[in-house]
Design a protein around this motif. Structure first.
Motif, short mmCIF file in Angstrom:
data_model
loop_
_atom_site.label_atom_id
_atom_site.label_comp_id
_atom_site.label_asym_id
_atom_site.label_seq_id
_atom_site.Cartn_x
_atom_site.Cartn_y
_atom_site.Cartn_z
N ASN A 1 1.00 -0.58 -0.02
CA ASN A 1 0.16 -0.13 0.20
C ASN A 1 0.93 0.90 -0.17
O ASN A 1 1.01 2.13 -1.25
N GLU A 2 1.90 1.80 1.06
CA GLU A 2 2.60 2.29 1.08
C GLU A 2 4.09 2.19 -0.48
O GLU A 2 3.22 3.97 -0.98
N LEU A 3 3.90 1.34 -0.57
CA LEU A 3 4.78 1.64 -1.97
C LEU A 3 4.23 1.83 -3.06
O LEU A 3 4.53 2.92 -4.08
N ALA A 4 2.42 1.99 -3.51
CA ALA A 4 1.64 2.13 -4.62
C ALA A 4 1.19 3.89 -3.50
O ALA A 4 1.25 4.66 -4.64
N ASP A 5 1.44 4.12 -2.93
CA ASP A 5 1.06 5.36 -2.44
C ASP A 5 2.17 6.02 -2.80
O ASP A 5 2.51 7.44 -3.08
N LEU A 6 3.00 5.28 -2.90
CA LEU A 6 5.20 6.22 -3.64
C LEU A 6 5.27 6.70 -5.03
O LEU A 6 5.22 7.74 -5.01
N TYR A 7 4.26 5.39 -5.56
CA TYR A 7 4.51 5.94 -7.07
C TYR A 7 2.94 6.23 -7.32
O TYR A 7 2.87 6.55 -8.79
N ASN A 8 2.17 6.37 -6.44
CA ASN A 8 1.30 7.60 -6.87
C ASN A 8 0.32 6.41 -7.93
O ASN A 8 -0.20 6.54 -8.82
N CYS A 9 0.21 4.89 -7.00
CA CYS A 9 -0.61 4.06 -8.32
C CYS A 9 -1.85 3.82 -7.31
O CYS A 9 -2.34 3.73 -6.36
N ASN A 10 -3.38 3.26 -8.48
CA ASN A 10 -4.40 3.34 -7.78
C ASN A 10 -4.73 1.79 -7.75
O ASN A 10 -5.74 1.61 -7.32
N ASN A 11 -3.69 1.03 -8.75
CA ASN A 11 -3.99 -0.39 -8.29
C ASN A 11 -2.73 -0.95 -7.40
O ASN A 11 -1.67 -0.39 -8.20
N ILE A 12 -3.48 -2.47 -7.69
CA ILE A 12 -2.13 -2.91 -7.50
C ILE A 12 -2.35 -4.74 -7.82
O ILE A 12 -3.56 -4.85 -7.46
N LEU A 13 -1.43 -5.24 -9.01
CA LEU A 13 -0.64 -6.31 -9.53
C LEU A 13 0.09 -7.00 -8.51
O LEU A 13 1.24 -6.88 -9.49
N PHE A 14 -0.47 -7.51 -8.35
CA PHE A 14 0.69 -8.32 -7.12
C PHE A 14 1.00 -10.04 -7.55
O PHE A 14 0.38 -10.91 -6.92
N PHE A 15 2.24 -10.51 -8.19
CA PHE A 15 2.39 -12.09 -8.43
C PHE A 15 3.14 -12.25 -6.89
O PHE A 15 4.18 -12.36 -7.69
N GLU A 16 2.83 -13.16 -6.88
CA GLU A 16 2.98 -14.03 -5.52
C GLU A 16 3.35 -15.62 -5.79
O GLU A 16 2.97 -16.45 -6.49
N ALA A 17 5.27 -15.86 -5.78
CA ALA A 17 5.57 -17.15 -6.29
C ALA A 17 5.72 -17.77 -4.82
O ALA A 17 7.05 -17.47 -4.41
N ARG A 18 5.64 -19.33 -4.58
CA ARG A 18 5.45 -19.82 -3.99
C ARG A 18 5.94 -21.23 -4.33
O ARG A 18 6.14 -21.55 -5.56
N LYS A 19 7.00 -21.38 -3.61
CA LYS A 19 7.72 -22.80 -4.24
C LYS A 19 8.54 -22.88 -5.65
O LYS A 19 8.22 -24.32 -5.85
#
Lengths: 328, 352
Positions: free
Chosen positions: A76-94
């Protein structure tokens, strides 16, 4: 002089603003900016998918990999920093499972998807291609409006995948469609190029030698009628992705869970089941082996046991027999 | 807007602790009448939890009961948190393998509220060029999701319809749609990538062509072989016929030689003439030359050559070359006349 110029331009801009508000009514320009990033531990395919998406979404901001997998609220902070109002985050596991988080920071809902059947543009040899930064048409299945959780998913997709009008790097022409379909409880994403072929031209080519005059006439006709004469076909561009919604959170990477997919089975569980099933074979066999040993003992077929009636062996045998009968 | 505020506040509170939830519920009760039922449901829900848990643990539920429960669940969609069990006879193949019980959450009111909070203000008056979203008129139905062809076709038709619709809408609004031919810009796929794709397509086409060629060639070969065999057979037949004819003629001729030499047979003469043309005079009367004949006898001409030198019943039974005296013979000749005894030493010495 500059002041005068400024005032003039100001006046113009205000005028234009007013005009725009008049024409569009209360609708504002939708400002969208998407922060795209992944966690650590992504494979090359995941990385390529990310690359494909960034190239398709000119309003996206790609960031370096996120270190943590537990403290996702940092996004959320990161998005605020970059002035973004959408986040698309890819989480890889294993190094094999990919999860996609779609969120509206700072307080919008968050959807977590499990990404399956992932194929990037690189590995799909599709001949379709489109302008980098052209705005896609978003085609949604009607099913999206049938359930509230799908409505939320749809809204998030509209805002993340829809390139807003007048985005910085966007091109004015429309040459591709992104289709979102719900099937089997999953969201299937496809991307197609729009190919336009003018029917009039085709005919002219077909006639060929008949004469230029006819061609000209036809062209004129084509121009007159215009739009109806073109034929539209699609060519797939890629990538292909299937998303299974897992949960929806009320906050952005936090807050209560307001939806949970009961049909979703974690890939870990699936793998465990598979392994257990395979292990069962061995377990059954080893149990059989033990049983056989005991039976042999009971029948005194074991060479070493033949002579001895009493002593430790005898006791062992008795115990074994007991076990055997209990089992049966 | 009121709804928004409410939900935000609730979410904040819920994060803090569960105990607060009740308090907020009460506050909400006071706030609005419309939410009354939901709150009640929530409370009901809380009371239901343990009961369902007991049901689960006892495992006394029959299949019918489970179905009933699922029906209930469907009816209770209005509820905040319906509990559910995935029955063992689920249609999903994955669930088929893994019978499990899972608590699911489907908070409709919260979902709709959060949807309302983020939804773009798109109205009918909003120009299409701003949002670019098209929803199909009917839900896309795919019979078998695992059948690639039908599934992809459904997606394609959906996208195609959207493209047509969108194009019409945009053109009606006067927004640019088609890229002019002289407009060049960076594409999503680079030239290099497109080149690769083209190569791939070419390769595939070439492979297809090659395979069809090979197939045709194979067929031709099969056919050709048949033709060849037929031709060979024909030739053989011709040869045999010819030989037969010649033999007959030869016999006739031999008879003629023995009998009347003067008997003029025009056919004979014709043959003679033909033979004259063919080879030298005198030789063809006796057939092949002597050397050749002998060789043919020795090494065989025609017929089976294999095992011709190996023994058989006749050869092994043949005692023609056997002589009982031979057995008694030594290398010096007759057995009786065995070699002379070795002379004495002195004799041998004197002989030297």
């Amino acid at each position: 002089m500059s002041a005068v110029l400024k005032s003039v331009t100001d006046a113009r801009s205000t005028k234009s603003k007013e005009e725009s508000t008049d024409s569009a009514g209360p609708d504002k320009k939708f400002r969208q900016r998407v922060l795209i990033l992944s966690s650590r531990g992504v494979t090359y395919r995941h990385r390529h998918l990310l690359q494909d998406l960034t190239s398709l979404l000119p309003h996206s901001r790609k960031d370096s990999k996120l270190d943590t997998k537990s403290k996702l609220f940092q996004l959320n902070e990161l998005a605020d920093l970059y002035n973004c109002n959408n986040i698309l985050f890819f989480e890889a596991r294993k190094r094999e499972d990919l999860y996609m988080w779609m969120s509206k920071p700072p307080n919008g809902p968050t959807v977590k998807f499990h990404v399956q059947n992932l194929h990037t543009m690189e590995e799909l040899h599709f001949s379709g291609n489109c302008l980098k930064g052209s705005r896609p048409l978003l085609s949604f299945d009607k099913t999206f409006e049938s359930k509230p959780h799908l409505m939320v998913v749809k809204e998030l997709m509209v805002q993340t995948f829809g390139v807003p009008k007048g985005a910085r790097k966007s091109k004015p022409f429309v040459d591709h469609v992104m289709s979102f379909t719900v099937a089997d409880g999953k969201v299937w994403i496809r991307c197609y190029q729009i190919c336009e072929a003018e029917l009039g031209k085709k005919d002219a080519k077909g006639n060929g030698v008949d004469g230029e005059e006819e061609d000209d006439e036809k062209k004129k006709k084509g121009r007159k009628t215009g739009r109806s004469e073109t034929e539209i076909s699609l060519l797939e561009i890629g990538p292909r992705v299937v998303l299974t919604p897992i949960i929806i959170q009320e906050g952005s990477f936090g807050g209560p869970i307001i939806y949970e997919n009961k049909e979703y089975v974690s890939p870990n569980v699936l793998r465990a089941e598979y392994r257990n099933r395979r292990a069962q074979k061995f377990n059954v066999r080893s149990a059989q082996k033990v049983g056989r040993e005991i039976k042999k003992k009971a029948l005194r077929l074991d060479k070493h046991r033949v002579g001895g009636g009493g002593g430790k062996d005898w006791e062992e045998l008795q115990a074994g027999l007991k076990d055997l009968f209990q089992e049966d | 807007m009121e709804v928004d505020g409410e939900w935000e506040s609730e979410s904040d509170e819920e994060e803090d602790s569960e105990d607060d939830e009740r308090v907020i519920d009460m506050s909400k009760l006071e706030d609005s009448d419309s939410e009354n039922s939901e709150d009640d449901d929530e409370e009901e829900e809380e009371t239901k939890k343990p009961r369902n848990g007991i049901l689960k643990s006892s495992k006394a539920t029959t299949a019918a009961d489970e179905e009933d429960e699922e029906d209930e669940e469907d009816e209770e969609d209005e509820e905040d948190i319906p509990l559910s069990e995935i029955s063992e006879e689920d249609e999903d193949p994955e669930a088929d393998i893994i019978p499990r019980q899972k608590l699911t959450i489907d908070n409709h009111s919260a979902l709709t509220a959060s949807h309302a909070s983020i939804a773009l203000p798109i109205k009918k008056s909003t120009p299409f060029s701003i949002h670019h979203t098209i929803i199909t008129s009917t839900p896309v139905e795919i019979k078998d999701v695992h059948d690639d062809l039908t599934r992809e076709l459904a997606f394609y038709t959906q996208a195609l319809d959207a493209a047509k619709q969108g194009r019409a809408l945009l053109l009606a609004e006067g927004a640019p749609f088609t890229r002019p031919t002289d407009y060049f810009a960076e594409m999503v796929k680079s030239e290099e990538h497109m080149g690769k794709i083209k190569e791939k397509i070419k390769e595939q086409a070439a492979m297809k062509q090659a395979s069809t060629d090979a197939k045709r060639q194979r067929d031709l070969k099969k056919f050709g072989k048949q033709v060849q065999v037929a031709r060979l057979q024909e030739r053989q037949k011709e040869k045999r016929e010819m030989l037969d004819k010649i033999n007959i003629l030869k016999r006739k001729r031999a008879g003629a030689d023995l009998g009347d030499e003067n008997e003029g047979d025009p056919f004979d003469i014709a043959i003679e003439k033909a033979s004259k043309v063919n080879g030298r005079e005198g030789r063809d009367r006796k057939g092949p030359n002597v050397k050749r004949q002998k060789r043919n006898e020795k090494f065989g001409y025609g017929g089976k050559k294999k095992f011709s030198k190996s023994g058989d019943a006749v050869s092994s039974g043949d005692l023609g070359g056997f002589n009982s005296k031979g057995m008694k013979k030594n290398s010096f000749g007759n057995g009786k006349k065995a070699k002379a005894p070795r002379p004495g030493k002195s004799k041998r010495q004197t002989r030297r």
